[in-house]
Design an enzyme around this catalytic site. Structure first.
Site, PDB file in Angstrom:
ATOM      1  N   TYR A  20     -69.365   1.766  -2.788  1.00 10.53           N
ATOM      2  CA  TYR A  20     -69.211   2.945  -1.939  1.00 10.53           C
ATOM      3  C   TYR A  20     -67.981   3.735  -2.358  1.00 10.53           C
ATOM      4  CZ  TYR A  20     -65.458   0.543   0.675  1.00 10.53           C
ATOM      5  OH  TYR A  20     -64.300  -0.097   1.031  1.00 10.53           O
ATOM      6  N   CYS A  21     -67.977   5.022  -2.003  1.00 13.06           N
ATOM      7  CA  CYS A  21     -66.792   5.874  -2.135  1.00 13.06           C
ATOM      8  C   CYS A  21     -66.478   6.410  -0.735  1.00 13.06           C
ATOM      9  CB  CYS A  21     -67.011   6.996  -3.143  1.00 13.06           C
ATOM     10  SG  CYS A  21     -68.344   8.152  -2.727  1.00 13.06           S
ATOM     11  N   PHE A  22     -65.871   7.565  -0.626  1.00 13.09           N
ATOM     12  CA  PHE A  22     -65.475   8.017   0.710  1.00 13.09           C
ATOM     13  C   PHE A  22     -66.674   8.440   1.549  1.00 13.09           C
ATOM     14  CE2 PHE A  22     -63.848  11.254   3.723  1.00 13.09           C
ATOM     15  CZ  PHE A  22     -63.027  10.414   4.449  1.00 13.09           C
ATOM     16  N   SER A  61     -69.650   7.845  -5.881  1.00 11.27           N
ATOM     17  CA  SER A  61     -70.652   6.772  -5.895  1.00 11.27           C
ATOM     18  C   SER A  61     -71.725   7.048  -6.933  1.00 11.27           C
ATOM     19  CB  SER A  61     -71.293   6.632  -4.508  1.00 11.27           C
ATOM     20  OG  SER A  61     -70.380   6.136  -3.567  1.00 11.27           O
ATOM     21  N   TYR A  79     -67.462   5.104   2.957  1.00 16.37           N
ATOM     22  CA  TYR A  79     -66.401   4.591   3.825  1.00 16.37           C
ATOM     23  C   TYR A  79     -66.365   5.313   5.169  1.00 16.37           C
ATOM     24  CZ  TYR A  79     -61.759   4.148   5.835  1.00 16.37           C
ATOM     25  OH  TYR A  79     -60.728   3.963   6.704  1.00 16.37           O
TER      26      TYR A  79
END
Length: 367
Positions: free
Chosen positions: A94-96, A102, A123
């Site tokens: 995952y990223c933000f 991603s 996130y």
């Protein structure tokens, strides 16, 4: 082939491994217990791309990202990511927001013939999921607050219950001015995330949850307001232990374990512990008053020297008795007088321990 997921409940109930590809500065600010940081961009690169996005738009930011992804950078990232995937084949990345970073990570992994799914929403959505669950569980789950004066053994006693949440364990701090442990405290976000995950797991079964009576702050970690409200409304179990017994327990917890914590320090463990105790006493000097602080500080200096000479920790007991009688007990009694919580049971350490082990605690959340 495994697909992307938005099943956050499954992720947190089963501690699914997560590869966090955000920049290190983001990860340190807040993440999840099962996550490991293997960033697509370092802090400086993230800042550059953010500026490019702000000034020139998304496509310009994407183009800059690919220019920054040199062969050397790609090789290092792929090495870390591939190792994570091999170790955790059932994990996710995952990223933000589950967006550009991603997808770029997935694309680079595919160039190395690796398919690895994404957590949709990233996130930000997972964090909001945990905040929502925290609000719900603090409102709906039945708690029993284990209360008592400092040194009563509250932490050990909640662990005797069938179901409990250990706030001091999560905060990695014992709660008082002397409460530092060998571990660094988590960030506030990490603290809240772990509480929410623990309550999510506890919500899968019925029965009351034992929780230690705490003030708003445990070290630098602040209890979420919704949890404070739940604890104030919950019934109590009250531990009543003699002053001397509590002082002995505190010396065991703070001095004996403190010496273990400083075993690898450059100075002797006793000397390092003594310096820390002086610093901690200074934190409450104003509340003790000038004369009493001076007397206790001198007594502490003498006890520290005795520990260095003889390794006898019992010399701290009179100091602890004084601190309990003249400071900690008075503060706690004042708070107890203001409390209107129902007391379910009261007794000494052994009696409360037996009650917590044997009672069913099938309480319903009060209306």
């Amino acid at each position: 082939m495994r697909t992307d997921t938005a099943n956050y409940t499954d992720i947190f109930l089963n501690d699914i491994p997560l590869m966090d590809v955000r920049a290190p500065v983001e990860f340190v600010r807040g993440a999840f217990p099962s996550a490991r940081n293997h960033p697509l961009l370092d802090n400086h690169q993230r800042e550059l791309i953010g500026t490019e996005y702000k000034n020139k738009g998304q496509q310009a930011a994407i183009d800059l990202g690919w220019r920054l992804a040199t062969d050397e950078v790609r090789s290092l990232c792929l090495s870390q990511w591939s190792a994570f995937v091999r170790k955790h084949p059932q994990g996710y990345l995952y990223c933000f927001r589950g967006g550009l970073r991603s997808r770029m990570t997935q694309k680079l992994l595919r160039s190395n013939n690796i398919e690895y799914p994404i957590v949709e929403g990233g996130y930000k959505t997972m964090r909001q999921f945990l905040l929502n669950k925290l609000e719900k569980h603090c409102t709906q789950l039945p708690f029993i607050v284990v209360a008592g004066h400092t040194g009563s053994g509250k932490t050990e006693l909640i662990q005797a219950a069938r179901r409990y949440i250990d706030l001091e364990g999560i905060a990695k701090h014992r709660g008082s001015s002397f409460g530092r442990t060998s571990s660094s405290q988590p960030s506030q976000i990490d603290f809240e995330n772990q509480i929410s995950i623990d309550l999510l797991k506890l919500s899968q079964q019925t029965g009351a949850i034992a929780i230690e009576d705490e003030s708003r702050l445990i070290g630098r970690c602040a209890l979420p307001p919704v949890l404070q409200t739940a604890m104030k409304a919950a019934p109590r179990v009250l531990i009543e232990e003699p002053l001397e017994t509590r002082a002995q327990r505190i010396v065991q917890d703070y001095v004996h374990e403190g010496l273990e914590r400083f075993k690898s320090s450059e100075k002797s463990a006793a000397e390092s512990l003594g310096e820390e105790l002086h610093l901690n006493l200074n934190k409450i000097s104003k509340r003790l008053g000038g004369l009493r602080y001076k007397q206790l500080n001198e007594a502490l200096a003498s006890a520290n020297q005795e520990l260095l000479r003889t390794n006898n920790s019992d010399v701290y007991i009179p100091i602890v008795v004084s601190l309990l009688r003249e400071y900690y007990d008075g503060s706690y009694d004042h708070l107890m007088k203001k409390s209107e919580q129902k007391i379910l049971y009261r007794g000494n350490y052994n009696e409360v321990q037996q009650w917590l082990k044997e009672s069913n605690h099938s309480l319903q959340k009060p209306e």
